[in-house]
Motif scaffolding. Structure first.
Motif, short mmCIF file in Angstrom:
data_model
loop_
_atom_site.label_atom_id
_atom_site.label_comp_id
_atom_site.label_asym_id
_atom_site.label_seq_id
_atom_site.Cartn_x
_atom_site.Cartn_y
_atom_site.Cartn_z
N ARG A 86 -4.97 2.84 4.66
CA ARG A 86 -3.98 3.04 5.74
C ARG A 86 -4.60 2.75 7.10
N ALA A 89 -5.01 -0.98 7.42
CA ALA A 89 -3.71 -1.61 7.67
C ALA A 89 -3.35 -1.55 9.15
N VAL A 92 -5.13 -4.36 10.74
CA VAL A 92 -4.50 -5.64 10.39
C VAL A 92 -3.25 -5.86 11.24
N ARG A 93 -2.42 -4.84 11.36
CA ARG A 93 -1.19 -4.98 12.17
C ARG A 93 -1.55 -5.34 13.62
N ALA A 132 -4.69 -1.25 1.68
CA ALA A 132 -4.10 -1.69 2.94
C ALA A 132 -2.91 -2.61 2.71
N ASP A 135 0.08 -0.60 1.83
CA ASP A 135 0.61 0.08 3.01
C ASP A 135 1.40 -0.90 3.88
N LEU A 136 0.88 -2.10 4.05
CA LEU A 136 1.57 -3.11 4.86
C LEU A 136 2.91 -3.49 4.23
N ARG A 137 2.93 -3.65 2.90
CA ARG A 137 4.18 -4.02 2.23
C ARG A 137 5.21 -2.90 2.34
N LEU A 141 5.80 -5.58 5.91
CA LEU A 141 5.00 -6.75 6.26
C LEU A 141 4.34 -7.29 4.99
N ALA A 143 1.97 -8.77 2.42
CA ALA A 143 0.52 -8.97 2.47
C ALA A 143 -0.02 -9.00 1.06
#
Length: 252
Positions: A86, A89, A92-93, A132, A135-137, A141, A143
């Motif tokens: 997390r 992520a 990354v964002r 990560a 978490d992004l998905r 988003l 990933a």
């Protein structure tokens, strides 16, 4: 009911917070806040190694964050991967912004040496990267983790080495897999969209930046066939934590 089962499992299988040792929790709220309590920030070590891409880090490396990373990496506390993922992520964002082009973000984990992976019984960076991506998905988003990099030769233990020694130790140590090279060149040749906002190098820790600079060199050379650090950027990077000094330079 869930709280009751958690309490019961804590009695039968005692655990302690990986960050501070607080009993009957693997990560207490205070230590979780050290990982997730603030926005990811740009990290830039000084001196900055040639070829280092833009890097965002979720937290400074120290105290609870250091303890949690070491518990996951060296002591096999695999349940911490979700919390660390997390945090990653968030980096990354921040570094991706609003990614250009179609398709998912490609999270490229920095590979561990085979001997280290065998000794630990797992690949910590790849595990965190997978968490990560999930978490992004969940946040909408797309990933996916793409292990494009491989170790081409053995390197010495980095502990105790200064920045120039680390750069020399890592120079040419990483390469791109055959499948990864085909993917990168296909996307950079117009058959797809290769943009540095879509390819994100990920690692657990940034200290001198030598490892990420070497990883970026390998990707750049595979994608566009050049070695020069000033050549076209093909990736950005995100890490869970960075040395506090890497943040301080950004205040100037």
């Amino acid at each position: 009911m869930r709280h009751g089962w958690r309490e019961l499992s804590g009695l039968l299988l005692p655990v302690a917070c990986a960050g501070c040792g607080r009993p009957r929790t693997d990560l207490c709220p205070v230590c979780a806040a050290a990982l997730h309590g603030g926005p990811a920030r740009p990290a830039r070590p000084a001196p900055r190694p040639p070829g280092l891409p833009a890097v965002y880090a979720a937290a400074p490396y120290g105290n609870a964050v250091r303890a949690v990373l070491l518990a996951h990496k060296e002591r096999g506390a695999l349940g911490l991967a979700g919390a660390l993922g997390r945090a990653l992520a968030g980096g990354v964002r921040a570094v991706a912004g609003r990614p250009d082009g179609p398709g998912p973000l490609l999270l490229v984990p920095v590979p561990s040496a085979r001997s280290a992976t065998a000794a630990r019984g797992h690949d910590p960076v790849r595990r965190i990267a997978a968490a990560a991506a999930r978490d992004l998905r969940r946040g909408g988003l797309p990933a996916q983790v793409v292990p494009l990099l491989r170790q081409r030769r053995a390197v010495a233990d980095q502990a105790g080495l200064r920045a120039p020694q680390r750069r020399a130790n890592l120079s040419g140590a990483l390469g791109v897999t055959a499948g990864g090279r085909a993917l990168l060149r296909q996307r950079s040749s117009g058959q797809g969209s290769l943009h540095h906002r879509r390819v994100i190098l990920v690692d657990d820790l940034l200290t001198t930046g030598s490892t990420l600079a070497e990883a970026a060199r390998a990707l750049r050379e595979a994608a566009v066939g050049v070695r020069e650090p000033s050549a076209r950027e093909v990736c950005r990077a995100a890490v869970v934590a960075a040395s506090p000094s890497a943040f301080e330079i950004n205040r100037n």
